[in-house]
Scaffold this motif. Structure first.
Motif, mmCIF file in Angstrom:
data_model
loop_
_atom_site.group_PDB
_atom_site.id
_atom_site.type_symbol
_atom_site.label_atom_id
_atom_site.label_comp_id
_atom_site.label_asym_id
_atom_site.label_seq_id
_atom_site.Cartn_x
_atom_site.Cartn_y
_atom_site.Cartn_z
ATOM 1 N N ALA A 44 42.663 -31.965 -5.867
ATOM 2 C CA ALA A 44 43.489 -32.111 -4.673
ATOM 3 C C ALA A 44 43.151 -31.025 -3.660
ATOM 4 O O ALA A 44 42.854 -29.897 -4.019
ATOM 5 C CB ALA A 44 44.960 -32.036 -5.042
ATOM 6 N N ILE A 45 43.204 -31.416 -2.386
ATOM 7 C CA ILE A 45 43.017 -30.464 -1.295
ATOM 8 C C ILE A 45 44.260 -30.531 -0.416
ATOM 9 O O ILE A 45 44.819 -31.603 -0.200
ATOM 10 C CB ILE A 45 41.732 -30.765 -0.499
ATOM 11 N N ILE A 46 44.700 -29.370 0.035
ATOM 12 C CA ILE A 46 45.852 -29.282 0.924
ATOM 13 C C ILE A 46 45.384 -28.640 2.224
ATOM 14 O O ILE A 46 44.846 -27.536 2.211
ATOM 15 C CB ILE A 46 46.982 -28.442 0.294
ATOM 16 N N MET A 76 44.548 -35.764 -0.975
ATOM 17 C CA MET A 76 44.767 -34.815 0.112
ATOM 18 C C MET A 76 46.218 -34.856 0.566
ATOM 19 O O MET A 76 46.824 -35.924 0.631
ATOM 20 C CB MET A 76 43.856 -35.164 1.288
ATOM 21 N N ALA A 77 46.750 -33.693 0.850
ATOM 22 C CA ALA A 77 48.079 -33.566 1.441
ATOM 23 C C ALA A 77 47.959 -32.621 2.631
ATOM 24 O O ALA A 77 46.993 -31.874 2.755
ATOM 25 C CB ALA A 77 49.083 -33.029 0.431
ATOM 26 N N VAL A 78 48.952 -32.670 3.496
ATOM 27 C CA VAL A 78 48.964 -31.834 4.701
ATOM 28 C C VAL A 78 50.269 -31.057 4.737
ATOM 29 O O VAL A 78 51.338 -31.617 4.511
ATOM 30 C CB VAL A 78 48.827 -32.700 5.974
ATOM 31 N N VAL A 79 50.167 -29.766 5.010
ATOM 32 C CA VAL A 79 51.349 -28.936 5.226
ATOM 33 C C VAL A 79 51.475 -28.716 6.720
ATOM 34 O O VAL A 79 50.548 -28.236 7.369
ATOM 35 C CB VAL A 79 51.223 -27.573 4.511
ATOM 36 N N ALA A 80 52.604 -29.112 7.263
ATOM 37 C CA ALA A 80 52.894 -28.892 8.679
ATOM 38 C C ALA A 80 54.159 -28.046 8.737
ATOM 39 O O ALA A 80 55.273 -28.561 8.629
ATOM 40 C CB ALA A 80 53.073 -30.219 9.408
ATOM 41 N N SER A 102 56.468 -29.842 4.432
ATOM 42 C CA SER A 102 56.742 -28.700 5.309
ATOM 43 C C SER A 102 56.366 -27.374 4.663
ATOM 44 O O SER A 102 56.409 -26.338 5.328
ATOM 45 C CB SER A 102 58.216 -28.687 5.706
ATOM 46 N N SER A 103 55.990 -27.380 3.380
ATOM 47 C CA SER A 103 55.626 -26.144 2.689
ATOM 48 C C SER A 103 54.548 -26.433 1.644
ATOM 49 O O SER A 103 54.323 -27.580 1.262
ATOM 50 C CB SER A 103 56.856 -25.540 2.011
ATOM 51 N N LEU A 104 53.907 -25.377 1.173
ATOM 52 C CA LEU A 104 52.885 -25.538 0.137
ATOM 53 C C LEU A 104 53.442 -26.113 -1.161
ATOM 54 O O LEU A 104 52.838 -27.015 -1.739
ATOM 55 C CB LEU A 104 52.190 -24.204 -0.130
#
Length: 158
Positions: A44-46, A76-80, A102-104
């Motif tokens: 997984a990549i963030i 893949m996930a995205v932290v905004a 919203s967080s890691l």
């Protein structure tokens, strides 16, 4: 271009995106993230977005990187972290596609057990996990209390 990246744990690589993506740096950022994909080892990549401004180029970049990660079997996930960035992702309809958190720790939870599905299993062949096998004599009518509400009703039809 150099992006800060580090291993969150054995299964997650975090790449920090701290600059606004524009025409001048889009290709370099994409090359850098894609370069990290094959060598990262984790499943997984963030991508940690560290800017409140998400341009249309940034959204396109995230979608392309997600597609390339999926081809390699990496989710893949995205932290905004900024509310404005989450609003842009939600308004673009990408909140679920990019697994926005919203967080890691939230991104780590979104990636847990969410491995990309290989292309061969998306074809929907009978007997696959996604398609239920047809049983002999099974009714083709929808089941459930609200299944027939969109169809016209005729007297004497049951």
């Amino acid at each position: 271009m150099f992006l800060l990246s580090y291993h969150l744990d054995a299964a997650h690589l975090v790449v920090e995106l701290g600059t606004v993506v524009d025409l001048d740096n889009e290709a370099a950022i994409e090359r850098e993230i894609v370069r990290l994909l094959p060598c990262c080892g984790p499943r997984a990549i963030i991508v940690d977005i560290r800017t409140p401004l998400l341009t249309p180029r940034a959204l396109g970049l995230l979608l392309r990187v997600r597609g390339q990660a999926e081809e390699r079997g990496v989710s893949m996930a995205v932290v905004a972290g900024y509310e404005k960035a989450r609003e842009v992702l939600s308004a673009a309809g990408l909140h679920r596609v990019l697994r926005v958190a919203s967080s890691l720790p939230g991104a780590e939870l979104r990636n847990r057990g969410c491995r990309p599905v290989p292309e061969a299993s998306r074809n929907g062949k009978p007997g696959d996990r996604r398609s239920a096998p047809q049983t002999a004599g099974a009714s083709q009518r929808p089941l459930g209390p609200y299944a027939d509400t969109s169809r016209p009703r005729f007297p004497g039809e049951g």
